[in-house]
Design an enzyme around this catalytic site. Sequence first.
Site, mmCIF file in Angstrom:
data_model
loop_
_atom_site.group_PDB
_atom_site.id
_atom_site.type_symbol
_atom_site.label_atom_id
_atom_site.label_comp_id
_atom_site.label_asym_id
_atom_site.label_seq_id
_atom_site.Cartn_x
_atom_site.Cartn_y
_atom_site.Cartn_z
ATOM 1 C CE1 TYR A 42 33.810 32.580 67.877
ATOM 2 C CE2 TYR A 42 33.226 34.464 69.230
ATOM 3 C CZ TYR A 42 34.089 33.845 68.351
ATOM 4 O OH TYR A 42 35.228 34.516 67.962
ATOM 5 C CG HIS A 77 34.048 33.722 62.008
ATOM 6 N ND1 HIS A 77 33.309 33.060 62.956
ATOM 7 C CD2 HIS A 77 35.255 33.926 62.588
ATOM 8 C CE1 HIS A 77 34.022 32.879 64.055
ATOM 9 N NE2 HIS A 77 35.216 33.388 63.849
#
Length: 262
Positions: A35, A93
Amino acid sequence: MLGFGTYGRRGPEGVDAMLTALETGYRHLDTAQDYENETEVGQAVARSGLPRESIFVTTKIAPRHYPRGSLLPSLRESLDKLSLDQVDLTLLHWPSPNDEVPLAHYVEQLAEARSSGLSRLIGVSNFTIDLLEQTIAMLGKDAIANNQFELNPHMQNKRLADFSQSKGILVTCYLPIAHGTLGDDPILQDIARTHDATVAQIAIAFELAKGYAAIPTSGKPERIRENYAASKIVLTPQQIASIATLDQGKRRIDPEWGPKWD
């Protein structure tokens, strides 16, 4: 259980959105290395004035850091960006794209992140039943605290959610309001009217009622507060059952290198 997703929340505006979330009552911030906003999350935590122990911080390890010897240094870098000594939850992730890195190589490093004190809890994201079973076999039945994956009324991932819960693994829903695309659903509209609520609030209330965590996000203060208010909505068993019939298997996040979904 109701967290604030930070995807897309970058720069001063991103920090402001996170501060609004914390002022509203959220106590769970979800970020990731990919991110590129861990620094902003750390700034929001520091500027909030809240005790560190009152904010649950999650980050996710990017698959590029899965080769042996790479995961822990990357997590230490994340902690530096967050200005924290420890995160509450570290997730993988994704499974390694196209199985480029053997599962054991990065699962073992994830366990080391917990044993070394860098992360209080560990978990996974976008892991299938098969991958969960393999991970549990490697680390033990109580090691994995969380599995985060796409889940909302139109993408309920029931087999995976049920399996995760059966193993004591908390489900966290990303895209819990499906990018705001649920508004035309007549059943959700009817339920929303009975609660004087929005369709997005009903989606979040459904997920919380199922025992899941949810991490909606927004950059708009009014929407941040609106999503948080969903935690006060109590759906009836009939409404929950009605929403459960709306599953369309409509997956929005589906990279070609992703796992073979359940």
